[in-house]
Write a protein that holds these residues in place. Structure first.
Motif, PDB file in Angstrom:
ATOM      1  N   GLU A  98       8.807  -7.351   7.407  1.00 46.43           N
ATOM      2  CA  GLU A  98       7.141  -6.586   7.130  1.00 46.43           C
ATOM      3  C   GLU A  98       7.111  -6.127   5.367  1.00 46.43           C
ATOM      4  O   GLU A  98       8.411  -5.791   5.430  1.00 46.43           O
ATOM      5  N   ALA A  99       6.281  -5.650   5.066  1.00 48.57           N
ATOM      6  CA  ALA A  99       6.491  -5.518   3.489  1.00 48.57           C
ATOM      7  C   ALA A  99       6.776  -4.174   3.323  1.00 48.57           C
ATOM      8  O   ALA A  99       7.241  -3.113   4.248  1.00 48.57           O
ATOM      9  N   ALA A 100       7.733  -4.015   2.731  1.00 47.54           N
ATOM     10  CA  ALA A 100       8.804  -2.500   2.335  1.00 47.54           C
ATOM     11  C   ALA A 100       7.461  -0.867   2.019  1.00 47.54           C
ATOM     12  O   ALA A 100       6.699  -1.727   1.980  1.00 47.54           O
ATOM     13  N   HIS A 101       7.745  -0.275   3.273  1.00 45.79           N
ATOM     14  CA  HIS A 101       7.319   0.818   2.709  1.00 45.79           C
ATOM     15  C   HIS A 101       7.238   1.355   1.452  1.00 45.79           C
ATOM     16  O   HIS A 101       8.646   1.777   1.009  1.00 45.79           O
ATOM     17  N   GLY A 102       5.962   1.941   1.594  1.00 49.20           N
ATOM     18  CA  GLY A 102       5.955   2.686  -0.107  1.00 49.20           C
ATOM     19  C   GLY A 102       5.729   1.795  -0.812  1.00 49.20           C
ATOM     20  O   GLY A 102       5.164   2.252  -2.132  1.00 49.20           O
ATOM     21  N   ARG A 103       6.126   0.045  -1.233  1.00 48.87           N
ATOM     22  CA  ARG A 103       5.575  -0.371  -1.888  1.00 48.87           C
ATOM     23  C   ARG A 103       4.403  -1.931  -1.531  1.00 48.87           C
ATOM     24  O   ARG A 103       4.114  -1.305  -0.962  1.00 48.87           O
ATOM     25  N   PRO A 104       3.816  -1.455  -2.924  1.00 47.09           N
ATOM     26  CA  PRO A 104       2.265  -2.050  -2.734  1.00 47.09           C
ATOM     27  C   PRO A 104       2.524  -4.335  -1.986  1.00 47.09           C
ATOM     28  O   PRO A 104       3.541  -4.531  -1.465  1.00 47.09           O
ATOM     29  N   PRO A 105       1.386  -4.201  -1.062  1.00 47.18           N
ATOM     30  CA  PRO A 105       1.615  -6.073  -0.197  1.00 47.18           C
ATOM     31  C   PRO A 105       1.908  -7.003  -1.305  1.00 47.18           C
ATOM     32  O   PRO A 105       2.153  -6.454  -2.519  1.00 47.18           O
TER      33      PRO A 105
END
Length: 234
Positions: A98-105
């Motif tokens: 999953e994409a890192a929280h708080g970062r853009p995809p």
């Protein structure tokens, strides 16, 4: 997007009635259009974890390159069955974190084809996979991030040094897409990872944009010791 999904749900039964879903490998009747029968599913070999493959980045592979995955790739890339992109991408998406929280995809950048190869094949198989991965919520597709400005011969049968020489300077960063990649997490997308020569050339070009990180996603990965590992790339 929600309207498109709703329309697809309504149309799916009609499609299934006109074209009964069958396994793309053996022809056995199955429940849905984008899938494999149980017997064919059981022959796929899934890596237990991502590996660097000597390229300095993590490689997320859906399967090892075995007889089953080879047939899927051949049907998709050379058999013109582009609808298989959804199945292959779904298997790839299951391996991606999953994409890192708080970062853009992440930005999904496909391995490029030379314009003459694109013209003769009619599509870039890696670009279709990148778009499907984006549709599955795994990032934003940037299909023009890299450019293969020089035509290269088939790398099958060449050693590592010869492959590197053939690819030297053949793949470049698209300067018009540099801003979209700078500071972003980038995922290089391809259908099959064999020796890694093409991927290394792509990674070297992507680094020029100054991304935050680079990883790779592929459907099948050649692994030493598997019975098809000695064969050339499809």
């Amino acid at each position: 997007m929600a309207v498109a999904r709703q329309l697809a749900r309504h149309v799916a039964p009609v499609v299934d009635m006109v074209y009964p879903p069958r396994c793309p490998l053996c022809g056995t009747a199955i429940a849905g259009q984008a899938g494999l029968c149980l017997d064919c599913w059981s022959t796929l070999e899934v890596p237990t974890q991502p590996e660097a493959q000597g390229m300095g980045v993590l490689v997320y592979a859906a399967t090892y390159y075995t007889e089953t995955s080879r047939k899927l790739v051949m049907a998709y890339k050379h058999g013109g069955r582009i609808a298989l992109a959804r199945l292959l991408a779904r298997l790839m998406a299951a391996r991606l974190p999953e994409a890192a929280h708080g970062r853009p995809p992440p930005v999904l950048v496909p391995v490029p084809l030379h314009r003459w190869r694109l013209w003769s094949r009619g599509f870039n198989q890696a670009a279709l996979l990148a778009r499907e991965l984006a549709r599955l919520g795994k990032g934003e597709a940037e299909v023009a991030g890299l450019v293969r400005h020089r035509r290269t011969p088939n790398l099958g049968g060449l050693g590592r040094e010869a492959r590197e020489q053939v690819l030297a300077g053949a793949i470049r960063l698209n300067p018009r897409r540099m801003a979209q990649l700078a500071g972003r997490d980038v995922i290089l997308v391809d259908d099959v990872l064999t020796s890694g020569a093409t991927s290394r050339a792509c990674i070297a070009a992507l680094k020029e944009a100054g991304p935050a990180s680079i990883a790779m996603a592929c459907f099948a990965r050649v692994e030493e010791g598997h019975h098809l590992a000695h064969q050339s790339s499809p």
